[in-house]
Design an enzyme around this catalytic site. Sequence first.
Site, mmCIF file in Angstrom:
data_model
loop_
_atom_site.group_PDB
_atom_site.id
_atom_site.type_symbol
_atom_site.label_atom_id
_atom_site.label_comp_id
_atom_site.label_asym_id
_atom_site.label_seq_id
_atom_site.Cartn_x
_atom_site.Cartn_y
_atom_site.Cartn_z
ATOM 1 N N ASP A 93 0.835 -1.197 0.000
ATOM 2 C CA ASP A 93 0.000 0.000 0.000
ATOM 3 C C ASP A 93 0.874 1.252 0.000
ATOM 4 O O ASP A 93 0.528 2.270 0.596
ATOM 5 C CB ASP A 93 -0.924 -0.014 1.231
ATOM 6 N N LYS A 121 2.832 3.429 -5.761
ATOM 7 C CA LYS A 121 2.235 2.458 -6.692
ATOM 8 C C LYS A 121 3.268 1.981 -7.734
ATOM 9 O O LYS A 121 3.192 0.859 -8.194
ATOM 10 C CB LYS A 121 1.005 3.056 -7.375
ATOM 11 N N ASP A 156 -3.202 -3.045 -2.534
ATOM 12 C CA ASP A 156 -4.259 -2.035 -2.579
ATOM 13 C C ASP A 156 -4.106 -1.190 -3.852
ATOM 14 O O ASP A 156 -3.038 -1.125 -4.445
ATOM 15 C CB ASP A 156 -4.169 -1.122 -1.344
ATOM 16 N N ASN A 157 -5.190 -0.542 -4.269
ATOM 17 C CA ASN A 157 -5.171 0.477 -5.334
ATOM 18 C C ASN A 157 -4.763 -0.020 -6.710
ATOM 19 O O ASN A 157 -4.162 0.734 -7.488
ATOM 20 C CB ASN A 157 -4.229 1.617 -4.935
ATOM 21 N N GLU A 207 -11.380 4.129 -1.254
ATOM 22 C CA GLU A 207 -11.844 4.401 0.110
ATOM 23 C C GLU A 207 -12.734 5.646 0.184
ATOM 24 O O GLU A 207 -12.414 6.693 -0.363
ATOM 25 C CB GLU A 207 -10.642 4.570 1.064
#
Length: 214
Positions: free
Chosen positions: A141, A144, A169-170, A199
Amino acid sequence: TRSTRPQRMLKAVQKNGTKGNPESVISAIDYFCKHSEWAMNVGDEKGSILDSVVTEVNPSTVLELGTYCGYSTVRIARLLSPGTKLITLEFNPVNAAVARQIIAYAGLQDKVILVEGSSGDLIPQMKERFGIMTFDFIFLDHWKDRYLPDIKLFEECGLLRKGSVLLADNVICPGTPEYLEYVRNSPRYESKYYPAHLEYTKVEDGLEKSVFLG
Ligand SMILES: O=C(NCCCCc1cc2ccncc2s1)c1cc(-c2ccc(F)cc2)cc(O)c1O
Ligand SMILES: [Mg+2]
Protein backbone atom coordinates in the site's frame (compact mmCIF):
# COMPACT_ATOMS: atom_id res chain seq x y z
CA THR A 1 3.07 25.57 11.43
CA ARG A 2 -0.37 24.32 10.37
CA SER A 3 -1.21 20.76 11.46
CA THR A 4 -1.18 17.96 8.88
CA ARG A 5 -4.18 15.83 7.96
CA PRO A 6 -2.73 12.80 9.80
CA GLN A 7 -2.26 14.96 12.93
CA ARG A 8 -5.91 16.10 12.72
CA MET A 9 -6.92 12.45 12.25
CA LEU A 10 -5.00 11.53 15.45
CA LYS A 11 -6.91 14.21 17.37
CA ALA A 12 -10.18 12.75 16.09
CA VAL A 13 -9.13 9.27 17.24
CA GLN A 14 -8.21 10.57 20.71
CA LYS A 15 -11.53 12.45 20.91
CA ASN A 16 -13.91 9.83 19.49
CA GLY A 17 -12.12 6.52 20.08
CA THR A 18 -11.75 4.40 23.21
CA LYS A 19 -8.20 3.73 24.39
CA GLY A 20 -7.27 0.07 23.97
CA ASN A 21 -10.18 -0.64 21.65
CA PRO A 22 -9.00 -1.25 18.04
CA GLU A 23 -12.55 -1.38 16.62
CA SER A 24 -13.27 2.10 18.02
CA VAL A 25 -10.04 3.44 16.47
CA ILE A 26 -11.01 2.00 13.06
CA SER A 27 -14.52 3.51 13.37
CA ALA A 28 -13.18 6.89 14.49
CA ILE A 29 -10.85 7.09 11.47
CA ASP A 30 -13.58 6.01 9.04
CA TYR A 31 -15.95 8.63 10.55
CA PHE A 32 -13.27 11.34 10.25
CA CYS A 33 -12.66 10.42 6.58
CA LYS A 34 -16.36 10.31 5.71
CA HIS A 35 -17.42 13.48 7.57
CA SER A 36 -14.34 15.68 7.96
CA GLU A 37 -11.44 15.03 5.57
CA TRP A 38 -10.83 12.30 2.99
CA ALA A 39 -7.59 10.43 3.64
CA MET A 40 -5.86 7.54 1.86
CA ASN A 41 -6.56 4.79 4.41
CA VAL A 42 -7.59 1.48 2.87
CA GLY A 43 -11.05 2.23 4.33
CA ASP A 44 -13.95 0.11 5.55
CA GLU A 45 -15.03 -1.62 2.31
CA LYS A 46 -11.55 -2.75 1.22
CA GLY A 47 -10.64 -3.11 4.91
CA SER A 48 -13.25 -5.85 5.31
CA ILE A 49 -11.67 -7.74 2.39
CA LEU A 50 -8.24 -7.24 4.04
CA ASP A 51 -9.67 -8.64 7.28
CA SER A 52 -11.01 -11.75 5.53
CA VAL A 53 -7.72 -12.48 3.76
CA VAL A 54 -5.68 -12.00 6.98
CA THR A 55 -8.08 -14.26 8.87
CA GLU A 56 -7.86 -16.92 6.11
CA VAL A 57 -4.04 -16.82 6.00
CA ASN A 58 -3.59 -16.52 9.80
CA PRO A 59 0.03 -15.46 9.18
CA SER A 60 2.99 -15.83 11.54
CA THR A 61 5.16 -13.36 9.60
CA VAL A 62 3.58 -10.17 8.20
CA LEU A 63 4.94 -7.16 6.28
CA GLU A 64 3.01 -3.99 5.42
CA LEU A 65 4.45 -1.52 2.91
CA GLY A 66 2.95 1.92 3.61
CA THR A 67 1.84 2.54 7.19
CA TYR A 68 0.47 6.06 6.60
CA CYS A 69 -1.59 6.67 9.78
CA GLY A 70 -1.70 3.05 10.90
CA TYR A 71 -5.31 2.32 9.93
CA SER A 72 -4.55 -0.92 8.06
CA THR A 73 -1.82 -1.69 10.60
CA VAL A 74 -4.50 -1.68 13.32
CA ARG A 75 -6.87 -3.72 11.13
CA ILE A 76 -4.22 -6.40 10.58
CA ALA A 77 -2.63 -6.40 14.06
CA ARG A 78 -5.99 -6.85 15.85
CA LEU A 79 -6.46 -10.15 13.96
CA LEU A 80 -3.01 -11.69 14.57
CA SER A 81 -2.49 -14.67 16.87
CA PRO A 82 -0.94 -13.90 20.29
CA GLY A 83 2.83 -13.47 20.00
CA THR A 84 2.72 -12.66 16.28
CA LYS A 85 4.10 -9.27 15.23
CA LEU A 86 3.79 -7.34 12.00
CA ILE A 87 6.52 -5.22 10.45
CA THR A 88 5.28 -2.03 8.79
CA LEU A 89 7.37 0.35 6.71
CA GLU A 90 6.70 4.08 6.41
CA PHE A 91 8.71 6.60 4.38
CA ASN A 92 7.33 9.85 5.85
CA PRO A 93 8.57 10.53 9.42
CA VAL A 94 5.68 12.87 10.29
CA ASN A 95 3.14 10.22 9.30
CA ALA A 96 5.17 7.53 11.10
CA ALA A 97 4.98 9.58 14.31
CA VAL A 98 1.19 9.83 13.99
CA ALA A 99 0.90 6.11 13.19
CA ARG A 100 2.88 5.16 16.31
CA GLN A 101 0.39 7.14 18.44
CA ILE A 102 -2.68 5.69 16.71
CA ILE A 103 -1.33 2.13 17.01
CA ALA A 104 -0.52 2.75 20.70
CA TYR A 105 -3.98 4.27 21.31
CA ALA A 106 -5.47 1.03 19.95
CA GLY A 107 -3.27 -0.88 22.42
CA LEU A 108 -1.47 -2.79 19.67
CA GLN A 109 2.05 -1.38 20.05
CA ASP A 110 3.42 -4.77 21.22
CA LYS A 111 2.25 -6.42 17.99
CA VAL A 112 3.77 -3.86 15.63
CA ILE A 113 7.32 -3.02 14.54
CA LEU A 114 7.19 0.29 12.64
CA VAL A 115 10.33 0.98 10.60
CA GLU A 116 10.98 4.33 8.91
CA GLY A 117 12.59 4.19 5.49
CA SER A 118 12.03 3.12 1.90
CA SER A 119 11.07 -0.39 0.83
CA GLY A 120 13.93 -0.60 -1.67
CA ASP A 121 16.45 -0.09 1.12
CA LEU A 122 14.66 -2.07 3.86
CA ILE A 123 13.44 -5.23 2.10
CA PRO A 124 17.01 -6.54 1.61
CA GLN A 125 17.60 -6.00 5.35
CA MET A 126 14.60 -8.03 6.56
CA LYS A 127 16.50 -11.29 7.18
CA GLU A 128 19.46 -9.77 9.05
CA ARG A 129 17.56 -7.05 11.00
CA PHE A 130 14.42 -8.96 11.94
CA GLY A 131 15.38 -12.62 11.63
CA ILE A 132 12.76 -13.20 8.96
CA MET A 133 13.10 -16.29 6.75
CA THR A 134 10.00 -15.75 4.59
CA PHE A 135 6.77 -13.73 4.86
CA ASP A 136 3.42 -15.49 5.11
CA PHE A 137 1.50 -12.30 4.27
CA ILE A 138 2.49 -8.98 2.62
CA PHE A 139 0.17 -5.97 2.25
CA LEU A 140 1.30 -3.54 -0.49
CA ASP A 141 0.00 0.00 0.00
CA HIS A 142 2.98 2.27 -0.72
CA TRP A 143 4.16 4.06 -3.87
CA LYS A 144 2.24 2.46 -6.69
CA ASP A 145 5.26 2.40 -9.01
CA ARG A 146 7.19 0.44 -6.36
CA TYR A 147 4.83 -2.57 -6.27
CA LEU A 148 6.52 -4.31 -9.25
CA PRO A 149 10.18 -3.65 -8.37
CA ASP A 150 9.47 -4.66 -4.77
CA ILE A 151 7.79 -7.97 -5.57
CA LYS A 152 10.84 -8.80 -7.70
CA LEU A 153 13.01 -7.79 -4.73
CA PHE A 154 11.07 -10.18 -2.49
CA GLU A 155 11.82 -13.00 -4.99
CA GLU A 156 15.50 -12.07 -5.28
CA CYS A 157 15.93 -11.89 -1.48
CA GLY A 158 14.27 -15.28 -0.99
CA LEU A 159 11.55 -13.75 1.19
CA LEU A 160 8.67 -15.71 -0.40
CA ARG A 161 7.77 -19.34 0.13
CA LYS A 162 5.24 -21.62 -1.58
CA GLY A 163 1.91 -20.20 -0.38
CA SER A 164 3.07 -16.69 0.57
CA VAL A 165 0.14 -14.29 0.03
CA LEU A 166 0.58 -10.77 -1.33
CA LEU A 167 -2.42 -8.41 -1.14
CA ALA A 168 -2.13 -5.15 -3.10
CA ASP A 169 -4.26 -2.04 -2.58
CA ASN A 170 -5.17 0.48 -5.33
CA VAL A 171 -4.62 -1.78 -8.33
CA ILE A 172 -7.26 0.25 -10.23
CA CYS A 173 -7.05 3.69 -8.56
CA PRO A 174 -4.44 5.19 -8.62
CA GLY A 175 -3.56 1.94 -10.42
CA THR A 176 -0.59 -0.39 -10.71
CA PRO A 177 -0.80 -1.65 -14.31
CA GLU A 178 2.72 -3.10 -14.58
CA TYR A 179 2.32 -4.96 -11.26
CA LEU A 180 -1.06 -6.39 -12.31
CA GLU A 181 0.33 -7.51 -15.67
CA TYR A 182 3.22 -9.25 -13.90
CA VAL A 183 1.30 -11.17 -11.22
CA ARG A 184 -1.54 -12.10 -13.61
CA ASN A 185 0.80 -13.44 -16.32
CA SER A 186 3.61 -14.95 -14.26
CA PRO A 187 3.41 -18.77 -13.85
CA ARG A 188 4.84 -18.26 -10.35
CA TYR A 189 1.67 -16.60 -8.99
CA GLU A 190 -2.02 -17.45 -8.72
CA SER A 191 -3.86 -14.09 -8.72
CA LYS A 192 -7.41 -13.02 -7.86
CA TYR A 193 -9.03 -9.61 -8.10
CA TYR A 194 -11.43 -8.36 -5.37
CA PRO A 195 -13.53 -5.50 -6.79
CA ALA A 196 -14.41 -2.65 -4.44
CA HIS A 197 -14.15 1.17 -4.46
CA LEU A 198 -11.58 3.80 -3.64
CA GLU A 199 -11.84 4.40 0.11
CA TYR A 200 -14.83 6.57 1.08
CA THR A 201 -15.83 7.16 -2.58
CA LYS A 202 -17.82 5.57 -5.43
CA VAL A 203 -14.75 5.42 -7.67
CA GLU A 204 -13.85 1.90 -8.82
CA ASP A 205 -10.83 0.31 -7.13
CA GLY A 206 -9.93 -3.12 -5.78
CA LEU A 207 -7.43 -5.44 -4.18
CA GLU A 208 -5.34 -8.06 -5.98
CA LYS A 209 -4.44 -11.18 -4.01
CA SER A 210 -1.47 -13.12 -5.39
CA VAL A 211 -0.24 -16.44 -4.00
CA PHE A 212 3.41 -17.33 -4.68
CA LEU A 213 3.63 -20.85 -6.10
CA GLY A 214 7.33 -21.36 -5.40
O1 LIG B 1 -0.26 6.99 -2.76
C1 LIG B 1 -0.92 6.24 -2.03
N1 LIG B 1 -0.30 5.52 -1.07
C2 LIG B 1 1.14 5.54 -0.91
C3 LIG B 1 1.68 6.72 -0.10
C4 LIG B 1 3.20 6.61 -0.10
C5 LIG B 1 3.77 6.37 1.27
C6 LIG B 1 4.93 5.46 1.26
C7 LIG B 1 5.23 4.53 2.19
C8 LIG B 1 6.43 3.81 1.92
C9 LIG B 1 7.04 2.81 2.68
C10 LIG B 1 8.21 2.24 2.25
N2 LIG B 1 8.79 2.62 1.11
C11 LIG B 1 8.23 3.58 0.35
C12 LIG B 1 7.04 4.18 0.76
S1 LIG B 1 6.12 5.43 0.03
C13 LIG B 1 -2.40 6.15 -2.16
C14 LIG B 1 -3.07 7.12 -2.90
C15 LIG B 1 -4.47 7.08 -3.04
C16 LIG B 1 -5.18 8.12 -3.83
C17 LIG B 1 -6.25 7.76 -4.67
C18 LIG B 1 -6.92 8.73 -5.41
C19 LIG B 1 -6.54 10.05 -5.31
F1 LIG B 1 -7.20 11.00 -6.00
C20 LIG B 1 -5.47 10.42 -4.48
C21 LIG B 1 -4.80 9.46 -3.75
C22 LIG B 1 -5.20 6.06 -2.43
C23 LIG B 1 -4.53 5.08 -1.70
O2 LIG B 1 -5.23 4.08 -1.09
C24 LIG B 1 -3.15 5.11 -1.56
O3 LIG B 1 -2.54 4.11 -0.85
MG1 LIG C 1 -3.95 2.52 -0.52
